[in-house]
Scaffold this motif. Structure first.
Motif, PDB file in Angstrom:
ATOM      1  N   GLU A  41      15.183  11.511 -32.125  1.00 59.78           N
ATOM      2  CA  GLU A  41      15.869  11.582 -30.832  1.00 59.78           C
ATOM      3  C   GLU A  41      14.922  11.275 -29.680  1.00 59.78           C
ATOM      4  OE1 GLU A  41      19.100  12.612 -30.474  1.00 59.78           O
ATOM      5  OE2 GLU A  41      19.551  13.642 -32.365  1.00 59.78           O
ATOM      6  N   VAL A  42      15.425  10.507 -28.729  1.00 59.67           N
ATOM      7  CA  VAL A  42      14.688  10.259 -27.496  1.00 59.67           C
ATOM      8  C   VAL A  42      15.626  10.539 -26.326  1.00 59.67           C
ATOM      9  CG1 VAL A  42      13.539   8.523 -26.055  1.00 59.67           C
ATOM     10  CG2 VAL A  42      13.172   8.535 -28.527  1.00 59.67           C
ATOM     11  N   SER A  81      12.479  15.340 -33.128  1.00 59.45           N
ATOM     12  CA  SER A  81      13.329  15.053 -34.290  1.00 59.45           C
ATOM     13  C   SER A  81      14.256  16.231 -34.551  1.00 59.45           C
ATOM     14  CB  SER A  81      12.474  14.732 -35.516  1.00 59.45           C
ATOM     15  OG  SER A  81      11.935  13.427 -35.364  1.00 59.45           O
ATOM     16  N   SER A 121       5.207  11.352 -31.631  1.00 61.08           N
ATOM     17  CA  SER A 121       5.754  11.998 -32.837  1.00 61.08           C
ATOM     18  C   SER A 121       4.791  13.040 -33.385  1.00 61.08           C
ATOM     19  CB  SER A 121       6.030  10.950 -33.920  1.00 61.08           C
ATOM     20  OG  SER A 121       4.806  10.481 -34.478  1.00 61.08           O
ATOM     21  N   ALA A 177      13.008   5.429 -30.131  1.00 62.33           N
ATOM     22  CA  ALA A 177      12.996   6.318 -31.305  1.00 62.33           C
ATOM     23  C   ALA A 177      12.497   5.553 -32.532  1.00 62.33           C
ATOM     24  CB  ALA A 177      14.394   6.881 -31.555  1.00 62.33           C
ATOM     25  N   PHE A 210      10.556  13.098 -26.653  1.00 60.49           N
ATOM     26  CA  PHE A 210      10.751  12.718 -28.057  1.00 60.49           C
ATOM     27  C   PHE A 210      10.855  13.980 -28.903  1.00 60.49           C
ATOM     28  CE2 PHE A 210       8.095   9.652 -25.871  1.00 60.49           C
ATOM     29  CZ  PHE A 210       8.646   8.426 -26.218  1.00 60.49           C
TER      30      PHE A 210
END
Ligand SMILES: *Cc1c(COP(=O)(O)O)cnc(C)c1O
Length: 371
Positions: free
Chosen positions: A51-52, A205, A178, A44, A203
């Motif tokens: 968040e991963v 957010s 991202s 991350a 991945f």
């Protein structure tokens, strides 16, 4: 000569790797041990997301992403046919309709204008409800996310980034993983960051999506252990594989730099002779593959093989012409750019430990074969 050299890399990380494996053998938490959370936090921070969710493969990462978005029958998901089968497979496995959109010849990635046209057509036709887009960062170069996101917003669609080949690349200064609200990567051994088996990660957010992904990864588990609030998968990453990835992450930034140097040497040695890959000015590639194009592909591949130089063809048949997708009704000629690339593309040995001497030998052999 190796197409991808994992042995040299292993020598570099061997001591750290053994120490990490010893710790796993000592604590014995082979499933969801502490290394999983450590890895998720490290990933991350590297990618720049909140968040991963580590998981069992790149394919399962894509599947989990689409399951978290509740993709299902009647819906259309748009993607490229010039990719590994997993990208479209997960759409079809969930009962949705993969709709293929041609690529840009310069980057091998989804063509945003063709994408907009195709979505509009499907919407007007009214047979499938446009739901989302999976953009693929092919060979390690991010797709054109600003343009793709603009198209998605115009039609109210989601975007998922297939970053299976691009972990370590950048787009406008942001890291692959991202570049869309949900992204999937793969830790298959041959990928830029690979473990010693199957592995992957999602991945995001968005904390709500992350909660759903964690539940889906573990059989739709609810708050309690044997409460299942949705249908999910056994989609976890093994603790031992997380330990491998933690060891490899230590040297990953230097490896990415070395990949740039190797790509630059190929570029200088080959650009006047074959079509070399182009990287958009706002991108860096992590060079999962270095893929050239030449009408004399078969001859070149034979000459290289005779000299002991391995090559590979990614991808010989675009997905819209694969038997598994025959039911979609595509015909040769439907997606001409992808079909043309499939005819003359060839990937050369590419890894951080390719020496200048070996690379010069590869370049000289290509020049002799085509000169
Ligand atoms: C490798 C790859 C996948 C699948 O990853 P696995 O870990 O092999 O399941 C998906 N998409 C692309 C573009 C890939 O290259």
């Amino acid at each position: 000569m190796d197409f991808i050299d994992l042995k040299t890399q292993q020598q570099l990380i061997r001591a750290d790797l053994e120490a990490r494996w010893q710790r796993v053998l000592a604590h014995g938490q082979y499933i969801m041990g502490p290394e999983i959370q450590e890895l998720e936090e490290r990933l991350a921070a590297y990618v720049g997301v909140k968040e991963v969710v580590a998981c069992s493969s790149g394919t399962d990462a894509l599947l989990l992403a689409l399951m978290a978005l509740e993709v299902g029958p009647g819906e259309a998901v748009f993607t490229t046919p010039f990719t590994f089968v997993a990208t479209a497979e997960v759409i079809a496995l969930l009962g949705a309709r993969p709709i293929f959109v041609d690529i840009e010849e310069s980057t091998f990635n989804l063509d945003p204008e063709a994408l907009a046209r195709q979505i509009k057509m499907v919407q007007q036709e009214g047979k499938w409800r446009p739901r989302g887009i999976i953009a693929v960062d092919l060979f390690g170069q991010p797709a054109a996310y600003d343009r793709i996101t603009a198209v998605a917003e115009a039609y109210g669609l989601f975007v998922v980034e297939d970053a299976a080949q691009s972990f370590g690349a950048t787009y406008k200064g942001r890291r692959a993983g991202s570049l869309a609200p949900l992204a999937a990567t793969s830790f298959f051994p041959a990928k830029p960051l690979g473990c010693y088996g199957d592995g992957g990660a999602v991945f995001t957010s968005d904390p709500e999506l992350a909660d759903r992904l964690r539940s889906l990864r573990n059989h739709g588990q609810g708050r309690q252990r044997y409460e299942h609030v949705r249908l999910g998968l056994n989609g976890r990453l093994d603790t031992l594989q997380a330990a491998v990835l933690l060891a490899k992450l230590e040297i990953f930034p230097q490896e990415v730099e070395r990949r740039q140097e190797v790509a630059a040497r190929y570029h200088d040695g080959l650009r006047d002779l074959v079509r070399v890959p182009e990287i958009a000015p706002d991108c860096t590639s992590v060079w999962a593959q270095y893929s050239i194009r030449t009408p004399q592909r078969q001859h070149l591949q034979q000459q290289l093989q005779a000299a002991g130089i391995p090559t590979a063809i990614y991808y010989p048949v675009p997905l819209h012409l694969q038997p598994a997708f025959q039911y979609l009704g595509y015909r040769p000629g439907d997606l001409p750019v992808s079909e043309a690339c499939a005819q003359d593309i060839l990937s050369l040995p590419m890894h951080p430990y390719l020496t200048a001497e070996k690379q010069d030998f590869i370049i000289a052999t290509i020049r002799r074969a085509l000169g």
